[in-house]
Design a protein around this motif. Structure first.
Motif, PDB file in Angstrom:
ATOM      1  N   GLU A  56       0.640  -1.109  -0.114  1.00  0.00           N
ATOM      2  CA  GLU A  56       0.007   0.046   0.205  1.00  0.00           C
ATOM      3  C   GLU A  56       0.581   1.323   0.076  1.00  0.00           C
ATOM      4  O   GLU A  56       1.988   1.228   0.514  1.00  0.00           O
ATOM      5  CB  GLU A  56      -0.978  -0.013   1.301  1.00  0.00           C
ATOM      6  CG  GLU A  56      -1.897  -1.272   1.313  1.00  0.00           C
ATOM      7  CD  GLU A  56      -3.151  -0.801   2.301  1.00  0.00           C
ATOM      8  OE1 GLU A  56      -3.177   0.347   2.699  1.00  0.00           O
ATOM      9  OE2 GLU A  56      -3.959  -1.758   2.184  1.00  0.00           O
ATOM     10  N   ARG A  57       0.396   2.242  -0.643  1.00  0.00           N
ATOM     11  CA  ARG A  57       1.054   3.658  -0.526  1.00  0.00           C
ATOM     12  C   ARG A  57       0.784   4.299   0.821  1.00  0.00           C
ATOM     13  O   ARG A  57      -0.214   4.277   1.327  1.00  0.00           O
ATOM     14  CB  ARG A  57       0.457   4.449  -1.749  1.00  0.00           C
ATOM     15  CG  ARG A  57       0.686   4.173  -3.108  1.00  0.00           C
ATOM     16  CD  ARG A  57       1.916   3.917  -3.352  1.00  0.00           C
ATOM     17  NE  ARG A  57       2.995   5.234  -3.469  1.00  0.00           N
ATOM     18  CZ  ARG A  57       4.189   4.967  -3.590  1.00  0.00           C
ATOM     19  NH1 ARG A  57       4.849   3.977  -3.707  1.00  0.00           N
ATOM     20  NH2 ARG A  57       5.112   6.035  -4.047  1.00  0.00           N
ATOM     21  N   ARG A  58       1.943   4.683   1.281  1.00  0.00           N
ATOM     22  CA  ARG A  58       1.828   5.354   2.669  1.00  0.00           C
ATOM     23  C   ARG A  58       2.405   6.841   2.247  1.00  0.00           C
ATOM     24  O   ARG A  58       3.208   6.943   1.630  1.00  0.00           O
ATOM     25  CB  ARG A  58       2.506   4.627   3.733  1.00  0.00           C
ATOM     26  CG  ARG A  58       1.758   3.384   4.252  1.00  0.00           C
ATOM     27  CD  ARG A  58       0.663   3.880   5.205  1.00  0.00           C
ATOM     28  NE  ARG A  58       1.308   4.071   6.339  1.00  0.00           N
ATOM     29  CZ  ARG A  58       1.243   5.306   6.921  1.00  0.00           C
ATOM     30  NH1 ARG A  58       0.621   6.209   6.579  1.00  0.00           N
ATOM     31  NH2 ARG A  58       1.737   5.418   8.180  1.00  0.00           N
ATOM     32  N   GLU A  59       1.997   7.874   3.344  1.00  0.00           N
ATOM     33  CA  GLU A  59       2.637   9.086   3.146  1.00  0.00           C
ATOM     34  C   GLU A  59       3.075   9.434   4.543  1.00  0.00           C
ATOM     35  O   GLU A  59       2.198   9.410   5.456  1.00  0.00           O
ATOM     36  CB  GLU A  59       1.867   9.947   2.471  1.00  0.00           C
ATOM     37  CG  GLU A  59       2.422  11.393   2.201  1.00  0.00           C
ATOM     38  CD  GLU A  59       1.244  12.236   1.306  1.00  0.00           C
ATOM     39  OE1 GLU A  59       0.913  12.142   0.243  1.00  0.00           O
ATOM     40  OE2 GLU A  59       1.014  13.160   2.331  1.00  0.00           O
ATOM     41  N   VAL A  60       4.207   9.946   4.896  1.00  0.00           N
ATOM     42  CA  VAL A  60       4.550  10.477   6.218  1.00  0.00           C
ATOM     43  C   VAL A  60       5.024  12.071   5.880  1.00  0.00           C
ATOM     44  O   VAL A  60       5.689  12.431   4.863  1.00  0.00           O
ATOM     45  CB  VAL A  60       5.663   9.613   6.677  1.00  0.00           C
ATOM     46  CG1 VAL A  60       6.500  10.351   7.781  1.00  0.00           C
ATOM     47  CG2 VAL A  60       5.144   8.297   7.373  1.00  0.00           C
ATOM     48  N   GLU A 120       6.662  -0.150   9.114  1.00  0.00           N
ATOM     49  CA  GLU A 120       6.522   1.119   8.075  1.00  0.00           C
ATOM     50  C   GLU A 120       7.836   2.003   8.160  1.00  0.00           C
ATOM     51  O   GLU A 120       8.307   2.626   7.438  1.00  0.00           O
ATOM     52  CB  GLU A 120       5.522   1.921   8.748  1.00  0.00           C
ATOM     53  CG  GLU A 120       4.015   1.547   8.580  1.00  0.00           C
ATOM     54  CD  GLU A 120       2.912   2.359   8.994  1.00  0.00           C
ATOM     55  OE1 GLU A 120       1.809   2.241   8.731  1.00  0.00           O
ATOM     56  OE2 GLU A 120       3.341   3.386   9.782  1.00  0.00           O
ATOM     57  N   VAL A 121       8.385   2.165   9.439  1.00  0.00           N
ATOM     58  CA  VAL A 121       9.759   2.966   9.547  1.00  0.00           C
ATOM     59  C   VAL A 121      10.883   2.368   8.734  1.00  0.00           C
ATOM     60  O   VAL A 121      11.365   3.140   8.175  1.00  0.00           O
ATOM     61  CB  VAL A 121      10.219   2.774  11.023  1.00  0.00           C
ATOM     62  CG1 VAL A 121      11.341   3.360  11.205  1.00  0.00           C
ATOM     63  CG2 VAL A 121       9.204   3.668  12.070  1.00  0.00           C
ATOM     64  N   ARG A 122      10.739   1.095   8.720  1.00  0.00           N
ATOM     65  CA  ARG A 122      11.923   0.461   7.688  1.00  0.00           C
ATOM     66  C   ARG A 122      11.495   0.689   6.500  1.00  0.00           C
ATOM     67  O   ARG A 122      12.531   1.203   5.552  1.00  0.00           O
ATOM     68  CB  ARG A 122      11.847  -0.973   8.108  1.00  0.00           C
ATOM     69  CG  ARG A 122      12.877  -1.719   7.466  1.00  0.00           C
ATOM     70  CD  ARG A 122      13.125  -3.128   7.734  1.00  0.00           C
ATOM     71  NE  ARG A 122      14.245  -3.841   7.253  1.00  0.00           N
ATOM     72  CZ  ARG A 122      14.427  -5.074   7.518  1.00  0.00           C
ATOM     73  NH1 ARG A 122      13.952  -5.921   8.365  1.00  0.00           N
ATOM     74  NH2 ARG A 122      15.489  -5.733   6.797  1.00  0.00           N
ATOM     75  N   LEU A 132      12.675   4.444   5.742  1.00  0.00           N
ATOM     76  CA  LEU A 132      14.023   4.606   5.596  1.00  0.00           C
ATOM     77  C   LEU A 132      14.554   4.135   4.356  1.00  0.00           C
ATOM     78  O   LEU A 132      15.578   4.716   3.838  1.00  0.00           O
ATOM     79  CB  LEU A 132      14.668   4.069   6.787  1.00  0.00           C
ATOM     80  CG  LEU A 132      14.448   4.480   8.267  1.00  0.00           C
ATOM     81  CD1 LEU A 132      14.791   3.755   9.257  1.00  0.00           C
ATOM     82  CD2 LEU A 132      14.967   5.874   8.371  1.00  0.00           C
ATOM     83  N   GLU A 133      13.946   3.027   3.936  1.00  0.00           N
ATOM     84  CA  GLU A 133      14.626   2.265   2.496  1.00  0.00           C
ATOM     85  C   GLU A 133      14.287   3.345   1.415  1.00  0.00           C
ATOM     86  O   GLU A 133      15.095   3.578   0.461  1.00  0.00           O
ATOM     87  CB  GLU A 133      13.985   1.274   2.355  1.00  0.00           C
ATOM     88  CG  GLU A 133      14.736  -0.043   2.609  1.00  0.00           C
ATOM     89  CD  GLU A 133      14.121  -1.377   2.992  1.00  0.00           C
ATOM     90  OE1 GLU A 133      13.225  -1.563   2.284  1.00  0.00           O
ATOM     91  OE2 GLU A 133      14.664  -2.044   3.881  1.00  0.00           O
ATOM     92  N   LYS A 134      13.190   4.008   1.568  1.00  0.00           N
ATOM     93  CA  LYS A 134      12.497   4.978   0.452  1.00  0.00           C
ATOM     94  C   LYS A 134      13.487   6.237   0.588  1.00  0.00           C
ATOM     95  O   LYS A 134      13.792   6.755  -0.411  1.00  0.00           O
ATOM     96  CB  LYS A 134      11.100   5.172   0.442  1.00  0.00           C
ATOM     97  CG  LYS A 134      10.664   6.044  -0.442  1.00  0.00           C
ATOM     98  CD  LYS A 134      10.855   5.782  -1.831  1.00  0.00           C
ATOM     99  CE  LYS A 134      10.331   6.719  -3.065  1.00  0.00           C
ATOM    100  NZ  LYS A 134       9.008   6.721  -2.908  1.00  0.00           N
TER     101      LYS A 134
END
Ligand code: ADP
Ligand code: ZN
Ligand code: MG
Length: 505
Positions: A121-125, A187-189, A192-194
């Motif tokens: 899924e797409r997530r946005e932070v 999600e954090v991982r 960070l990859e992105k």
């Protein structure tokens, strides 16, 4: 009864402060090199400025500001008219001035976002701010003894004394502060990859450099009832929730592990009716746990004030002036449209800029599908296996393209190209033609295959009989004979067809 209050339905709320080392040639406020030599001695890349000697004045490195502006653009952040520097005051032996030059009320970037995908899924932070600052030096804690220093290096609590090295002092860092938008350590991982992907595309970051990414992770447990309809939490709830800040995290995996540990630890405390102390904790990568370091310091502790030695910087037009390359998401989309790649290949080929560049060169020469198989599957597979980065072979693009050309032109079988030619090219640093010649892998021409088929049939009357009796294994046996006669250089599919034609005809 009240003691066994029902189990609270707790969800982790997580926000990050990520320190990214920006790749510049020189330090952020002086001309010292940022590039450690292999045999670097401590305190050799230093000058009065990064040593904090009295009277030395900082001079802002334009390249560091440019790199930071690129990050801001990639995060779609606001870049203000004017940005300013502040002094963050504290004492620590790795900080010779007793203050760190950083940014406070006018950071270079504010209100950005980073999109990433998590479990499909797409997530946005949201990124609250991203500012420029200087790295302190580094400490080495050692025990008394006669052996070499590496052996005596230990943790601070076991040390007899500490050594300080200012080579790192003044290296430009960008601190990226997110809103507390994460709801799970995994999600954090993914984030960070992105983030690393984007930074690498911008050419401002080197993931392979030791300590180039350092993460402080904040976590609090919030009752499900406190979340609003779209999963947000009010500022009051955030302020009220007791959170811990875990420091000393240096990898994506470490961030996920540290936060998973912290989630369980806080959950246990809360379920036992105990309060979570608002504190700074240290992540122990070896043990996978976090230990208390100190109670959390507050902003007031640092007595921030304006850095009078650096004038405010007008940056409003920098955003226009500084260009950034096509970023991974856009490139992924383009690869799908332009080359007709499936989602998985497009992802694989765009996660590193150097790989994407390499792919496009090969794709331009051949059909994009063949190029995708060769770069994404064969080449990357072999490189991973050898633990060699793509950068080590980018100067051999011609040889690699030649190999794909030979496969496309049917000059060598796919199997031989994959299993022998490519591997030998990587292991011995030689070109494809040389390998094919030396190993006799040139694809057998039609006549040679026809001869071998005829011979195999003549020499193996029993197998021929079995074939006509309908025994499936017989054909395979004959294919094997033909392959052996041609030294593996024939295409097994073609051999199969030829044999059948000959036997059935
Ligand atoms: P501080 O003043 O302690 O540095 P900030 O408001 O600057 O706190 O936030 C620092 C980091 O903590 C940010 O990444 C933010 O997202 C995160 N954070 C803030 N509140 C919470 C919370 N309740 N739980 C988890 N993380 C939080
Ligand atoms: Zn210096
Ligand atoms: Mg803060």
């Amino acid at each position: 009864m009240a003691r066994t209050a029902e189990r609270a339905d707790l969800t982790p709320v997580i926000g990050l402060e990520v320190h990214v080392q920006l790749e510049t040639d020189t330090k952020v406020f002086c001309g010292c090199s940022t590039d450690p030599a292999d045999d670097e001695a401590p305190n050799t890349r230093v000058c009065p400025v990064c040593l904090g000697l009295p009277g030395a004045l900082p001079v802002l490195n334009e390249a560091a500001v440019e790199a930071a502006v690129k990050v801001g653009k990639a995060l779609d952040a606001d870049i203000p008219e004017e940005t300013r520097f502040h002094r963050k005051n504290y004492y620590y032996p790795d900080l010779p001035k007793n203050f760190q030059i950083t940014q406070y009320d006018a950071p270079l970037c504010a209100d950005g976002t980073l999109e990433f995908s998590h479990e499909g899924e797409r997530r946005e932070v949201r990124v609250r701010r991203a500012h420029l600052e200087e790295d302190p030096g580094s400490l080495r804690h050692v025990r008394e003894g006669t052996q070499d220093l590496d052996v005596r290096t230990t943790s601070v609590d076991r040390a007899d004394y500490s050594l300080v090295d200012y080579n790192r002092a003044g290296t430009p860092l960008m601190e990226v502060v997110t809103e507390p938008d994460f709801r799970d350590p995994s999600e954090v991982r993914a984030f960070l990859e992105k983030l690393e992907e984007v930074l690498e595309y911008l050419g401002v970051f080197d993931a392979a450099r030791d300590g180039s990414l350092r993460i402080d992770a904040n976590l609090s447990m919030v009752d499900a009832a406190e979340f609003d309809a779209d999963g947000g939490v009010s500022d009051d709830v955030l302020a009220e929730a007791n959170r811990t800040e875990v420091k000393n995290i240096s990898s994506h995996r470490g961030a996920e592990d540290a936060l998973s540990y912290e989630r369980s630890r806080q959950e246990n405390l809360i379920e036992r009716g105990k309060a979570v102390a608002q504190e700074t904790r240290h992540f122990n990568e070896t043990h996978g746990n976090t230990v208390s370091m100190r109670s959390k310091e507050t902003e007031e502790d640092y007595r921030y004030f304006r850095e009078a030695d650096l004038p405010p910087l007008q940056v409003s037009d920098w955003k226009e002036r500084i260009a950034i390359p096509e970023l991974p998401d856009a490139r992924r989309e383009r690869f799908r449209e332009e080359y007709g790649l499936d989602a998985e290949s497009a992802s694989k080929l765009t996660s590193r800029k150097a790989v994407a560049d390499f792919y496009e060169e090969v794709a331009e020469a051949f059909d994009p599908d063949l190029a995708a198989t060769w770069v994404a599957d064969n080449l990357l597979g072999e490189l991973n296996y050898r633990d060699v980065p793509i950068e080590d072979v980018t100067d051999r693009l011609d040889e690699f393209t030649r190999l794909v050309e030979l496969v496309a032109a049917d000059e060598v079988t796919t199997k031989n190209a994959e299993e022998t030619v490519l591997r030998t090219m990587l292991d011995e640093g030689v070109g494809p033609d040389e390998v094919i010649e030396r190993e006799g892998l040139g694809k057998a021409d039609d006549d040679a295959v026809a001869d071998a088929v005829r011979e195999a049939i003549e020499e193996n009357p029993d197998a021929v009989k079995d074939y006509h009796a309908g025994e499936g294994g017989a054909l395979n046996f004959l294919v094997g004979q033909v392959m052996a006669k041609t030294g593996g250089s024939a295409d097994p599919g073609t051999v199969n067809e030829r044999l059948r034609a000959e036997l059935d005809g």
